[in-house]
Design a protein around this motif. Structure first.
Motif, short mmCIF file in Angstrom:
data_model
loop_
_atom_site.label_atom_id
_atom_site.label_comp_id
_atom_site.label_asym_id
_atom_site.label_seq_id
_atom_site.Cartn_x
_atom_site.Cartn_y
_atom_site.Cartn_z
N ILE A 159 0.84 -1.20 0.00
CA ILE A 159 0.00 0.00 0.00
C ILE A 159 0.88 1.25 0.00
N PHE A 160 1.95 1.23 0.80
CA PHE A 160 2.86 2.37 0.85
C PHE A 160 3.52 2.60 -0.51
N SER A 164 1.92 6.48 -6.87
CA SER A 164 0.83 7.32 -7.38
C SER A 164 1.25 8.78 -7.47
N GLN A 165 2.10 9.24 -6.55
CA GLN A 165 2.60 10.61 -6.62
C GLN A 165 3.51 10.80 -7.83
N LEU A 166 4.34 9.79 -8.10
CA LEU A 166 5.24 9.86 -9.26
C LEU A 166 4.47 9.80 -10.58
N ASP A 217 -3.91 11.67 -8.44
CA ASP A 217 -4.27 12.54 -7.32
C ASP A 217 -5.34 11.96 -6.40
N LYS A 218 -6.17 11.07 -6.89
CA LYS A 218 -7.31 10.60 -6.11
C LYS A 218 -7.17 9.11 -5.82
N THR A 223 -8.53 2.24 -9.35
CA THR A 223 -8.83 1.82 -10.72
C THR A 223 -7.56 1.37 -11.42
N ARG A 224 -6.48 2.12 -11.25
CA ARG A 224 -5.21 1.77 -11.89
C ARG A 224 -4.69 0.44 -11.38
N LEU A 225 -4.81 0.19 -10.07
CA LEU A 225 -4.36 -1.07 -9.50
C LEU A 225 -5.21 -2.24 -10.01
N LYS A 226 -6.49 -2.01 -10.26
CA LYS A 226 -7.36 -3.07 -10.76
C LYS A 226 -7.12 -3.37 -12.23
#
Length: 101
Positions: A15-16, A22-24, A28-29, A35-38
């Motif tokens: 998760i970390f 996600s920041q790189l 933002d949300k 959704t991206r992980l799925k």
């Protein structure tokens, strides 16, 4: 018959990694990250979630030490978070974010 209560335990490291990545990636949300992980197998695998979407579980250590212990607290969503290790209470300056002595 045995029951397990609560949600399944997730790998906190995965998760970390997902939050850092996600920041790189400019995500933002949390809904966009979910959704991206799925949808993206490579992204999920790079964050250690595995190809199936399940996190790689790390077994809890049964080690005991004189200074370390099991700790638990409730997060803002009332989920119980447990960890084995050392607890440190530290006074930190709000402006510089450096420890105060």
């Amino acid at each position: 018959m045995s029951f397990t209560l609560g949600t399944p335990e997730y790998n906190r490291e995965a998760i970390f990694k997902a939050l850092l990545t996600s920041q790189l990636e400019g995500i933002d949300k949390f809904s966009e990250l979910s959704t991206r992980l799925k949808q993206d197998i490579r992204f999920r695998y790079c964050c250690d979630f595995g190809i199936s979407g399940q996190t790689k579980k790390h077994p809890k250590s049964k080690q005991s030490s004189t200074n370390s212990n099991w700790h638990a607290k409730l997060d803002s969503f009332k989920n119980k978070i447990t960890w084995f290790g050392y607890k440190l209470n530290l006074a930190v300056d709000a402006k510089s974010e450096l420890p105060r002595f």
